[in-house]
Write a protein that holds these residues in place. Structure first.
Motif, PDB file in Angstrom:
ATOM      1  N   GLN A 196       0.285  -0.611  14.349  1.00 41.74           N
ATOM      2  CA  GLN A 196       0.348  -2.071  14.201  1.00 41.74           C
ATOM      3  C   GLN A 196      -1.014  -2.743  14.377  1.00 41.74           C
ATOM      4  O   GLN A 196      -1.117  -3.858  14.872  1.00 41.74           O
ATOM      5  CB  GLN A 196       1.386  -2.688  15.160  1.00 41.74           C
ATOM      6  CG  GLN A 196       2.811  -2.281  14.842  1.00 41.74           C
ATOM      7  CD  GLN A 196       3.212  -2.679  13.421  1.00 41.74           C
ATOM      8  OE1 GLN A 196       3.134  -3.830  13.050  1.00 41.74           O
ATOM      9  NE2 GLN A 196       3.613  -1.706  12.621  1.00 41.74           N
ATOM     10  N   TYR A 232      -4.304  -4.007  12.279  1.00 34.81           N
ATOM     11  CA  TYR A 232      -4.710  -4.353  10.923  1.00 34.81           C
ATOM     12  C   TYR A 232      -6.071  -3.728  10.613  1.00 34.81           C
ATOM     13  O   TYR A 232      -7.067  -4.030  11.251  1.00 34.81           O
ATOM     14  CB  TYR A 232      -4.779  -5.876  10.757  1.00 34.81           C
ATOM     15  CG  TYR A 232      -5.074  -6.299   9.341  1.00 34.81           C
ATOM     16  CD1 TYR A 232      -4.050  -6.423   8.413  1.00 34.81           C
ATOM     17  CD2 TYR A 232      -6.372  -6.552   8.930  1.00 34.81           C
ATOM     18  CE1 TYR A 232      -4.303  -6.803   7.116  1.00 34.81           C
ATOM     19  CE2 TYR A 232      -6.640  -6.931   7.626  1.00 34.81           C
ATOM     20  CZ  TYR A 232      -5.603  -7.059   6.727  1.00 34.81           C
ATOM     21  OH  TYR A 232      -5.860  -7.411   5.436  1.00 34.81           O
ATOM     22  N   GLN A 266      -8.076  -2.134   6.892  1.00 32.02           N
ATOM     23  CA  GLN A 266      -7.981  -1.740   5.487  1.00 32.02           C
ATOM     24  C   GLN A 266      -9.324  -1.215   4.985  1.00 32.02           C
ATOM     25  O   GLN A 266      -9.668  -1.377   3.819  1.00 32.02           O
ATOM     26  CB  GLN A 266      -7.488  -2.920   4.640  1.00 32.02           C
ATOM     27  CG  GLN A 266      -6.071  -3.318   4.958  1.00 32.02           C
ATOM     28  CD  GLN A 266      -5.515  -4.365   4.008  1.00 32.02           C
ATOM     29  OE1 GLN A 266      -6.190  -4.875   3.123  1.00 32.02           O
ATOM     30  NE2 GLN A 266      -4.251  -4.692   4.194  1.00 32.02           N
ATOM     31  N   ARG A 275      -3.994   1.558  -1.620  1.00 31.99           N
ATOM     32  CA  ARG A 275      -3.508   0.182  -1.570  1.00 31.99           C
ATOM     33  C   ARG A 275      -2.649   0.014  -0.327  1.00 31.99           C
ATOM     34  O   ARG A 275      -2.021   0.960   0.133  1.00 31.99           O
ATOM     35  CB  ARG A 275      -2.683  -0.139  -2.797  1.00 31.99           C
ATOM     36  CG  ARG A 275      -3.548  -0.012  -4.032  1.00 31.99           C
ATOM     37  CD  ARG A 275      -2.888  -0.576  -5.206  1.00 31.99           C
ATOM     38  NE  ARG A 275      -3.836  -0.386  -6.313  1.00 31.99           N
ATOM     39  CZ  ARG A 275      -3.718  -0.964  -7.452  1.00 31.99           C
ATOM     40  NH1 ARG A 275      -2.721  -1.772  -7.664  1.00 31.99           N
ATOM     41  NH2 ARG A 275      -4.591  -0.754  -8.401  1.00 31.99           N
ATOM     42  N   PHE A 276      -2.625  -1.185   0.169  1.00 28.14           N
ATOM     43  CA  PHE A 276      -1.812  -1.481   1.340  1.00 28.14           C
ATOM     44  C   PHE A 276      -0.567  -2.235   0.913  1.00 28.14           C
ATOM     45  O   PHE A 276      -0.651  -3.263   0.245  1.00 28.14           O
ATOM     46  CB  PHE A 276      -2.626  -2.250   2.385  1.00 28.14           C
ATOM     47  CG  PHE A 276      -3.470  -1.336   3.212  1.00 28.14           C
ATOM     48  CD1 PHE A 276      -3.086  -1.002   4.499  1.00 28.14           C
ATOM     49  CD2 PHE A 276      -4.621  -0.769   2.701  1.00 28.14           C
ATOM     50  CE1 PHE A 276      -3.839  -0.135   5.268  1.00 28.14           C
ATOM     51  CE2 PHE A 276      -5.385   0.102   3.452  1.00 28.14           C
ATOM     52  CZ  PHE A 276      -4.990   0.420   4.745  1.00 28.14           C
ATOM     53  N   PRO A 285       2.503  -4.495   1.669  1.00 27.33           N
ATOM     54  CA  PRO A 285       2.999  -5.445   2.673  1.00 27.33           C
ATOM     55  C   PRO A 285       4.424  -5.073   3.097  1.00 27.33           C
ATOM     56  O   PRO A 285       5.235  -4.662   2.277  1.00 27.33           O
ATOM     57  CB  PRO A 285       3.002  -6.787   1.946  1.00 27.33           C
ATOM     58  CG  PRO A 285       2.204  -6.585   0.709  1.00 27.33           C
ATOM     59  CD  PRO A 285       2.229  -5.133   0.389  1.00 27.33           C
ATOM     60  N   MET A 286       4.669  -5.185   4.379  1.00 23.10           N
ATOM     61  CA  MET A 286       6.003  -4.892   4.914  1.00 23.10           C
ATOM     62  C   MET A 286       6.400  -6.021   5.851  1.00 23.10           C
ATOM     63  O   MET A 286       5.589  -6.461   6.667  1.00 23.10           O
ATOM     64  CB  MET A 286       5.999  -3.553   5.639  1.00 23.10           C
ATOM     65  CG  MET A 286       5.650  -2.384   4.738  1.00 23.10           C
ATOM     66  SD  MET A 286       5.727  -0.820   5.574  1.00 23.10           S
ATOM     67  CE  MET A 286       7.479  -0.544   5.555  1.00 23.10           C
ATOM     68  N   LEU A 287       7.606  -6.449   5.742  1.00 23.10           N
ATOM     69  CA  LEU A 287       8.109  -7.539   6.563  1.00 23.10           C
ATOM     70  C   LEU A 287       8.128  -7.127   8.036  1.00 23.10           C
ATOM     71  O   LEU A 287       8.646  -6.076   8.395  1.00 23.10           O
ATOM     72  CB  LEU A 287       9.516  -7.924   6.116  1.00 23.10           C
ATOM     73  CG  LEU A 287      10.096  -9.198   6.707  1.00 23.10           C
ATOM     74  CD1 LEU A 287       9.195 -10.391   6.383  1.00 23.10           C
ATOM     75  CD2 LEU A 287      11.492  -9.438   6.178  1.00 23.10           C
ATOM     76  N   ARG A 300       5.599  -6.241   9.979  1.00 23.97           N
ATOM     77  CA  ARG A 300       4.574  -5.296  10.438  1.00 23.97           C
ATOM     78  C   ARG A 300       3.323  -5.415   9.562  1.00 23.97           C
ATOM     79  O   ARG A 300       3.372  -6.031   8.515  1.00 23.97           O
ATOM     80  CB  ARG A 300       5.089  -3.858  10.471  1.00 23.97           C
ATOM     81  CG  ARG A 300       5.598  -3.320   9.153  1.00 23.97           C
ATOM     82  CD  ARG A 300       5.984  -1.848   9.211  1.00 23.97           C
ATOM     83  NE  ARG A 300       4.789  -1.048   9.336  1.00 23.97           N
ATOM     84  CZ  ARG A 300       4.670  -0.013  10.170  1.00 23.97           C
ATOM     85  NH1 ARG A 300       5.667   0.352  10.916  1.00 23.97           N
ATOM     86  NH2 ARG A 300       3.551   0.671  10.238  1.00 23.97           N
ATOM     87  N   VAL A 301       2.246  -4.799  10.014  1.00 17.68           N
ATOM     88  CA  VAL A 301       1.015  -4.847   9.224  1.00 17.68           C
ATOM     89  C   VAL A 301       1.194  -3.990   7.975  1.00 17.68           C
ATOM     90  O   VAL A 301       2.010  -3.052   7.968  1.00 17.68           O
ATOM     91  CB  VAL A 301      -0.221  -4.376  10.046  1.00 17.68           C
ATOM     92  CG1 VAL A 301      -0.440  -5.262  11.250  1.00 17.68           C
ATOM     93  CG2 VAL A 301      -0.108  -2.932  10.451  1.00 17.68           C
ATOM     94  N   PRO A 302       0.472  -4.286   6.910  1.00 17.84           N
ATOM     95  CA  PRO A 302       0.587  -3.482   5.690  1.00 17.84           C
ATOM     96  C   PRO A 302       0.215  -2.020   5.941  1.00 17.84           C
ATOM     97  O   PRO A 302      -0.662  -1.721   6.745  1.00 17.84           O
ATOM     98  CB  PRO A 302      -0.418  -4.137   4.744  1.00 17.84           C
ATOM     99  CG  PRO A 302      -0.630  -5.512   5.269  1.00 17.84           C
ATOM    100  CD  PRO A 302      -0.454  -5.405   6.751  1.00 17.84           C
ATOM    101  N   THR A 303       0.901  -1.116   5.245  1.00 21.18           N
ATOM    102  CA  THR A 303       0.646   0.313   5.397  1.00 21.18           C
ATOM    103  C   THR A 303       0.014   0.883   4.130  1.00 21.18           C
ATOM    104  O   THR A 303       0.322   0.440   3.028  1.00 21.18           O
ATOM    105  CB  THR A 303       1.935   1.082   5.728  1.00 21.18           C
ATOM    106  OG1 THR A 303       2.900   0.830   4.704  1.00 21.18           O
ATOM    107  CG2 THR A 303       2.503   0.672   7.070  1.00 21.18           C
TER     108      THR A 303
END
Length: 169
Positions: free
Chosen positions: A109, A111, A113, A125-126, A128-130, A132-135
């Protein structure tokens, strides 16, 4: 006594019973058994590499260290070699792609990139996830396996390897 016997004996004394294939071989190199059978370990490829990512690995054989930087696929290592250890450079250099481990900061968790920012091929590419930070996600079709992201990862969560290597973990 041949180099192959010396290498095998050294592995035996270290408790390894077969030659260890490095995580990343030089671009366009022959499969590891054929490469080590004819490599003289002269070091010409090490000095020819403008990125200085080729190191002496196990047994003095050259291998890549992506923590030092990226492979620019210049072909200088191939040109510098006096042995027949490489495939033609008009072929794909390898099937390596970036692989991101669970230790990635996004999984904690945090951030970050940096790998995406350093990837010229835009293969990382990251998503986006609701909540949480992008994975990160690696597009295998775009990834060249150059290793830029490996050196740029602040926690060492990325390696460059054959896609088959991930299946065997």
């Amino acid at each position: 006594m041949s180099d192959e016997v010396k290498l095998s004996r050294r592995h035996l004394l270290r408790g390894r019973f077969k030659a260890v294939t490095p995580a990343a071989q030089l671009p366009w190199s022959l499969p590891w058994p054929a490469f080590v059978a004819d490599c003289s370990r002269c070091g010409d490829c090490l000095t020819a590499c403008p990125e200085q990512i080729i190191i002496k690995g196990d047994g003095g054989f050259p291998e890549l260290d992506f923590t030092r930087g990226e492979c620019s696929f210049c072909g200088d290592c191939v040109s510098a070699c006096s042995e027949q250890l490489f495939r033609p450079t008009d072929q794909s250099p390898w099937d390596y792609i970036a692989q991101i481990a669970d230790s990635c900061l996004a999984n904690q968790q945090v951030y970050c990139q940096r790998c995406q920012d350093s990837c010229e091929a835009r293969a990382i590419r990251f998503i986006p996830m609701l909540g949480r930070v992008p994975t990160p996600s690696v597009d295998a079709a775009l990834c060249t396996g150059c290793g830029t992201c490996v050196a740029d990862c602040p926690v060492g969560s990325i390696k460059v390897a054959s896609p088959a290597a991930k299946e065997h973990e």
